[in-house]
Design a protein around this motif. Sequence first.
Motif, PDB file in Angstrom:
ATOM      1  N   VAL A 258      -3.523   2.093   0.198  1.00 47.44           N
ATOM      2  CA  VAL A 258      -2.552   1.338   0.992  1.00 47.44           C
ATOM      3  C   VAL A 258      -1.843   2.316   1.916  1.00 47.44           C
ATOM      4  O   VAL A 258      -1.586   3.471   1.559  1.00 47.44           O
ATOM      5  N   SER A 259      -1.533   1.863   3.127  1.00 45.00           N
ATOM      6  CA  SER A 259      -0.883   2.723   4.115  1.00 45.00           C
ATOM      7  C   SER A 259       0.541   3.068   3.691  1.00 45.00           C
ATOM      8  O   SER A 259       1.284   2.216   3.206  1.00 45.00           O
ATOM      9  N   ASN A 266      -3.013   7.283   3.642  1.00 42.57           N
ATOM     10  CA  ASN A 266      -3.362   6.164   2.785  1.00 42.57           C
ATOM     11  C   ASN A 266      -3.237   6.610   1.333  1.00 42.57           C
ATOM     12  O   ASN A 266      -3.813   7.614   0.934  1.00 42.57           O
ATOM     13  N   VAL A 349      -5.365  -1.150   2.537  1.00 39.25           N
ATOM     14  CA  VAL A 349      -4.443  -2.237   2.846  1.00 39.25           C
ATOM     15  C   VAL A 349      -3.479  -1.721   3.909  1.00 39.25           C
ATOM     16  O   VAL A 349      -2.562  -0.946   3.619  1.00 39.25           O
ATOM     17  N   ASP A 350      -3.695  -2.119   5.145  1.00 43.17           N
ATOM     18  CA  ASP A 350      -2.870  -1.657   6.257  1.00 43.17           C
ATOM     19  C   ASP A 350      -1.556  -2.421   6.316  1.00 43.17           C
ATOM     20  O   ASP A 350      -1.470  -3.581   5.908  1.00 43.17           O
ATOM     21  N   ASP A 351      -0.542  -1.765   6.862  1.00 40.58           N
ATOM     22  CA  ASP A 351       0.710  -2.460   7.134  1.00 40.58           C
ATOM     23  C   ASP A 351       0.509  -3.370   8.339  1.00 40.58           C
ATOM     24  O   ASP A 351      -0.362  -3.141   9.183  1.00 40.58           O
ATOM     25  N   ASN A 352       1.305  -4.410   8.404  1.00 42.07           N
ATOM     26  CA  ASN A 352       1.272  -5.325   9.539  1.00 42.07           C
ATOM     27  C   ASN A 352       2.693  -5.770   9.806  1.00 42.07           C
ATOM     28  O   ASN A 352       3.336  -6.366   8.938  1.00 42.07           O
ATOM     29  N   TRP A 363       0.308  -5.888   2.394  1.00 42.30           N
ATOM     30  CA  TRP A 363       0.875  -4.535   2.322  1.00 42.30           C
ATOM     31  C   TRP A 363       2.019  -4.488   1.310  1.00 42.30           C
ATOM     32  O   TRP A 363       2.099  -3.558   0.490  1.00 42.30           O
ATOM     33  N   THR A 367       2.018  -2.274  -2.073  1.00 41.52           N
ATOM     34  CA  THR A 367       3.063  -1.266  -2.217  1.00 41.52           C
ATOM     35  C   THR A 367       3.913  -1.536  -3.454  1.00 41.52           C
ATOM     36  O   THR A 367       4.232  -0.618  -4.222  1.00 41.52           O
ATOM     37  N   SER A 461       7.897   2.429   4.058  1.00 42.64           N
ATOM     38  CA  SER A 461       7.583   2.722   2.663  1.00 42.64           C
ATOM     39  C   SER A 461       8.798   3.231   1.892  1.00 42.64           C
ATOM     40  O   SER A 461       8.977   2.902   0.716  1.00 42.64           O
TER      41      SER A 461
END
Length: 658
Positions: A258-259, A266, A349-352, A363, A367, A461
């Motif tokens: 995950v980002s 990542n 899993v990218d942030d958006n 995300w 997280t 984050s």
Amino acid sequence: MKPAFKYFIAIPVLIFIFIFAILITGCNKIPLQKNTTLNQTIDNSLSVKLLVTGPPCISDQETVLLADSILKPTLLGVRLIGMPYSVVVMQQAALQVLGTSAGVVENAWYMRFKPTGYDQLITLEDQDIDLFDYPLNYEVVQEGDYYDDGITPAETIPWLYAVVPTNFVTPAGITSELLQRMHVPDDYRVENKAFLNTGNNVDTADCFSSVSNILPEPCSGIDYCNANCPEYDPTFCGGSGGGGSSVNIKVPAGNISVSDDIFNNNISVRKARVVARRFLKVQRVFTDNSGHFQFTKSFRNKTTLLLKFKNDNAIIKGLRGARLWQILMPVKIKMGTYRGNLSNITYNVDDNNNLRSRGARHWAAATMHNKVQEFTDLAIGFTPPPNKLRVLIMPGVGSGSTPMFAKRIISTLPATYIRTKIISYTIGPFFANLALLTQVLVSRVDMTVGYNGGGNATAGSAGFSETAYHELAHASHYAKVGNSWWGDFVSGELSEIFNNIGTANSPYGNGTSSNSPIIALGESWAYHIGHSFTAARYGTLSPEFFEQTNPYRNNFPLMGLNSNLNLLEDFDPNRVVDPFRWIPQGLYYDMIDVRNDAVTPPIRITVTDEVSLFTNLQLFAPLQSDVTSLQQYRLRLQQQNTGNQTIQITNLFAQYGY
């Protein structure tokens, strides 16, 4: 929780309605594309293959829909004919492919279940099985958010399908049906042969990116050890046609991450559930601490991989705009449908920053899932949060809450309270769902964590981590003190929210009510842990934080401290600008560090801090079920550490008003 940024309880539960309305009203709809090849007959003279040593081919990923906030339907294609998974058919197939049918016995059941209410749904979800809301004996054109069978109303729990062990016992009271007794083989070649023997169209078409990657098919049928055939698999073929020792490219394996915008990298997703499915062949594994997953069964083409944020520690749920019963299920990501080499799959899993999109929800779920694992690492010696913590992540709000409704089995929240305090946030047809949403959530959520970072953007984050650690500190505190203590704490905060809503003293009150002592103790500890653990996780990479109207950055205002520790060290119980200065979130760090704020430049506060070198574990120990105020906490701390800075502790607490 910060009064303007983190409401502890009740209000977040109620604000669900507001979020629920926004989720549905504004979105970007991306047209769905239907697979038009499902019913095509394979023509061996025209079929092509991807070289098995190449990367996997992926289709039906959610990537193109990550900015979309409209739920997409599951679309089904062709149905299996005959009973390819029956024991008799599989025995015949094994004999043809492997030369023996030894060990081919009944090893799975295909079942469906019909929960009649939310409690039954939770009971079923708590079983160690993977549920699907569509029948599994169909090919899936598109793995969506819901399946519409054309009969069941959206807000009615439909039939749920699963492949279960042969000793599975349906929980009492839940209607179920055994659809088929089966043998599910580990070896995909046996499965293929069973499909062919029952007249099912076995998909041999791999996707490809260029002509150089494809070869014509010169053979028909199955010839696993002819390198020019589409069924060639080097795993099973050595130099003489026997079994080889190479990695089995048909056994799914890979890494999930995950980002993280603070590490600019990542980060491995730990202990997450990964499900592989092809028709009635379903297997589930978990990622390890490096984010790696490894299946044991081999799968053929068109294998669907799903990522679910659920393990024994926590179940991460997401707020949805329809079919509210699905709020009780874990957040699920469709990683994709894979073909070709399945042995080295990577998924991030990218942030958006489209806050109400599925990408943002994914995300936040990934997280939050990691934060539960990280909290356990950081809180060594603490009472851990209860298992199967039910966490609801929410867009549109940056707050958190830990009412522990599900663990305490609290099933009522006064309707008059909801309608009086939240009705203005609901509009149009969503008012009709107010009671239903409350019924779904109020007794079935332990914790909520918002992921709004301001405007239409997800929290970074570090900001998300501080909120998550804060709430997990509450859950740990609950696990230690029990239901009675927590009931008083929650009801006290509910009372202050009700009495002070719309004022500067919302949500905690002015510090002088009968509820203030337990609130000051519970919230000050969670604030301390939230920032301490964020400091431990990110150190000087942490971004700016605000408290008592002040900005806190790395080395500002105090040199040598990161932003989180600056915030704790600079907390002043006498700053009148802060209506919650009576919640002493800086008290615990004062007992850990060696700095005396009253004499060490730059002098910003006048607290004489002569206490030092306590640990978080020592400070957690006095949080016992009979300790309900900071005065009692001080006495218990001194009793547990006889002779250790006793007078200095008394003086320090007195300067904080305790």
